[in-house]
Scaffold this motif. Structure first.
Motif, PDB file in Angstrom:
ATOM      1  N   LEU A  94      23.815 -49.114 -44.798  1.00 51.48           N
ATOM      2  CA  LEU A  94      22.871 -48.492 -43.876  1.00 51.48           C
ATOM      3  C   LEU A  94      21.594 -49.309 -43.716  1.00 51.48           C
ATOM      4  O   LEU A  94      21.089 -49.494 -42.607  1.00 51.48           O
ATOM      5  N   GLY A  95      21.051 -49.798 -44.818  1.00 54.31           N
ATOM      6  CA  GLY A  95      19.739 -50.436 -44.778  1.00 54.31           C
ATOM      7  C   GLY A  95      19.733 -51.829 -44.180  1.00 54.31           C
ATOM      8  O   GLY A  95      18.842 -52.170 -43.386  1.00 54.31           O
ATOM      9  N   PRO A 137      10.655 -49.689 -28.900  1.00 56.86           N
ATOM     10  CA  PRO A 137      11.024 -48.314 -29.290  1.00 56.86           C
ATOM     11  C   PRO A 137      12.127 -48.259 -30.341  1.00 56.86           C
ATOM     12  O   PRO A 137      12.115 -47.378 -31.218  1.00 56.86           O
ATOM     13  N   THR A 138      13.095 -49.198 -30.284  1.00 53.93           N
ATOM     14  CA  THR A 138      14.161 -49.202 -31.295  1.00 53.93           C
ATOM     15  C   THR A 138      13.594 -49.465 -32.682  1.00 53.93           C
ATOM     16  O   THR A 138      13.986 -48.822 -33.672  1.00 53.93           O
ATOM     17  N   ASP A 139      12.655 -50.396 -32.770  1.00 56.68           N
ATOM     18  CA  ASP A 139      12.015 -50.700 -34.054  1.00 56.68           C
ATOM     19  C   ASP A 139      11.271 -49.481 -34.588  1.00 56.68           C
ATOM     20  O   ASP A 139      11.387 -49.135 -35.774  1.00 56.68           O
ATOM     21  N   ARG A 140      10.527 -48.799 -33.748  1.00 58.24           N
ATOM     22  CA  ARG A 140       9.779 -47.621 -34.196  1.00 58.24           C
ATOM     23  C   ARG A 140      10.722 -46.492 -34.611  1.00 58.24           C
ATOM     24  O   ARG A 140      10.464 -45.779 -35.593  1.00 58.24           O
ATOM     25  N   ALA A 141      11.821 -46.319 -33.882  1.00 56.78           N
ATOM     26  CA  ALA A 141      12.771 -45.257 -34.228  1.00 56.78           C
ATOM     27  C   ALA A 141      13.443 -45.537 -35.564  1.00 56.78           C
ATOM     28  O   ALA A 141      13.602 -44.629 -36.404  1.00 56.78           O
ATOM     29  N   VAL A 142      13.832 -46.793 -35.798  1.00 53.37           N
ATOM     30  CA  VAL A 142      14.490 -47.138 -37.064  1.00 53.37           C
ATOM     31  C   VAL A 142      13.522 -46.987 -38.222  1.00 53.37           C
ATOM     32  O   VAL A 142      13.877 -46.442 -39.290  1.00 53.37           O
ATOM     33  N   GLN A 143      12.289 -47.447 -38.061  1.00 57.96           N
ATOM     34  CA  GLN A 143      11.316 -47.300 -39.136  1.00 57.96           C
ATOM     35  C   GLN A 143      10.980 -45.822 -39.382  1.00 57.96           C
ATOM     36  O   GLN A 143      10.769 -45.408 -40.525  1.00 57.96           O
ATOM     37  N   LEU A 156      13.075 -43.364 -38.991  1.00 55.78           N
ATOM     38  CA  LEU A 156      14.218 -42.858 -39.743  1.00 55.78           C
ATOM     39  C   LEU A 156      14.110 -43.231 -41.215  1.00 55.78           C
ATOM     40  O   LEU A 156      14.425 -42.421 -42.102  1.00 55.78           O
ATOM     41  N   GLY A 157      13.659 -44.438 -41.490  1.00 53.04           N
ATOM     42  CA  GLY A 157      13.481 -44.845 -42.873  1.00 53.04           C
ATOM     43  C   GLY A 157      12.417 -44.036 -43.594  1.00 53.04           C
ATOM     44  O   GLY A 157      12.576 -43.677 -44.764  1.00 53.04           O
ATOM     45  N   ALA A 192      15.983 -46.765 -47.231  1.00 52.32           N
ATOM     46  CA  ALA A 192      14.705 -46.988 -46.569  1.00 52.32           C
ATOM     47  C   ALA A 192      13.972 -48.193 -47.160  1.00 52.32           C
ATOM     48  O   ALA A 192      13.363 -48.985 -46.437  1.00 52.32           O
ATOM     49  N   VAL A 193      14.056 -48.366 -48.481  1.00 50.76           N
ATOM     50  CA  VAL A 193      13.412 -49.516 -49.114  1.00 50.76           C
ATOM     51  C   VAL A 193      14.081 -50.811 -48.674  1.00 50.76           C
ATOM     52  O   VAL A 193      13.414 -51.797 -48.318  1.00 50.76           O
TER      53      VAL A 193
END
Length: 343
Positions: free
Chosen positions: A136-137, A151-157, A159-160, A215-216
């Motif tokens: 996943l990570g 927006p993809t970067d902000r959404a993934v971060q 989620l983390g 997330a880490v």
């Protein structure tokens, strides 16, 4: 009559030569010696901290009714509790070097038998949780780096952040309700019968355990890939028309592998610590419930064995990361000493 020349030994293969250049024997020996010293220090620290804990193991073993002075003396003599702390540590360390983990004060069985299948179950859970975190990570971190400040970067971060801030018991209960009770995909609790049934029972606990670590790893991977994308050789490769897949595999991921590997070894300690809560939520008979019960009843041999086993796994993971880094990045390899000039 002339004697035939001695046979010429076969030349080492190219793979063996590269491995010897990346991992010189002295480098490996230093890492192994440092790990052994660290384990010795950790064993002394664990033993000392447990000795300083309040309470008397002999009274805990006998209970309030049978705690006569004679019975207490017999129990202390049997478990070396009447001797100085250094002597007790010497007894324990000597038995440990002989692979004798001692006897449980609470149950009377050997500590090795008490650990047995519990240690195997916990290792399986940690391994699957680590695999879930990697699956996943790492891809999400690469995706966020390639879509930096989009927006993809902000959404993934985001989620983390949600995965990191959600307690294990909350995410575990949510997965049980959704995937076990509503959809019926996986069992809700228990360890299964072994084989594929064991794997089905460990899917939800492994995902629960790997979410926070995911997330880490996502953050580490994103930062490493963003740094590699900004390097000159990657920019030059893109300008020459190298395919994006080749740039990713041969340039970006190769350079980002070292910090991600070091971070992955460090998060293994969090995985081992998180098994206590996850095993409780999913009713898994692993090392977590055993450790909690042993601390409650001051079962020192079991607590010491579990703590040292966890410390050994963490140290071995860091040792593997140290040995893997020169294989991943030639810049970290130890240069061979140059011969001195003849005088």
């Amino acid at each position: 009559m002339t004697t035939p020349p001695p046979p010429v030994p076969p030349a080492p293969s190219a793979a063996a030569t590269r491995l010897g250049a990346a991992l010189p024997p002295r480098y490996v020996a230093r890492r192994l010696a440092g790990t052994a010293v660290l384990l010795l220090v950790l064993s002394a620290a664990v033993f000392a901290l447990l000795q300083l804990a309040p309470g008397d193991p002999a009274r805990t073993l006998l209970g309030a009714r049978g705690a006569t002075p004679q019975a207490l003396a017999e129990v202390r003599a049997r478990h070396h509790l009447d001797q100085p702390v250094l002597v007790q540590y010497g007894h324990w360390l000597g038995d440990l070097l002989r692979l004798d983990l001692g006897t449980s004060i609470r149950t009377g069985e050997s500590v090795a038998s008490a650990l047995g299948d519990r240690a195997l179950l916990t290792c399986q859970l940690v391994g699957l949780g680590f695999a879930a975190a990697l699956l996943l990570g790492l891809p999400l971190g690469v995706l966020a780096a390639y879509r930096e400040r989009r927006p993809t970067d902000r959404a993934v971060q985001g989620l983390g952040v949600v995965a990191l801030s959600t307690p294990a018991f909350a995410s575990g209960l949510a997965l049980i309700y959704l995937c076990a009770l509503m959809l019926g995909w996986f069992p809700a609790y228990g360890a299964g019968e072994g084989g594929l049934d064991r794997l089905r029972h460990l899917v939800l606990p492994a995902v629960t355990l790997g979410l926070a670590v995911m997330a880490v790893l996502l953050k580490l991977t994103r930062a490493a890939v963003v740094r590699e994308l900004a390097r000159d050789h990657v920019t030059f490769a893109r300008a020459r028309g190298v395919s994006p897949r080749t740039v990713l595999l041969r340039y970006v991921l190769r350079g980002a592998a070292v910090p991600v590997t070091a971070g992955a070894a460090l998060v293994l300690a969090y995985l081992l610590a998180g098994t206590v809560m996850v095993e409780t939520v999913f009713a898994l008979p692993g090392l977590g419930p055993l450790l909690v019960d042993s601390i409650t009843f001051r079962d020192l041999p079991v607590v010491q064995a579990v703590a040292l086993a966890v410390a050994t796994l963490v140290c071995l993971a860091n040792l593997a990361a140290d040995l893997a880094q020169p294989l991943l990045d030639p810049r970290l390899r130890t240069a061979a000493p140059t011969p001195k000039a003849a005088r």
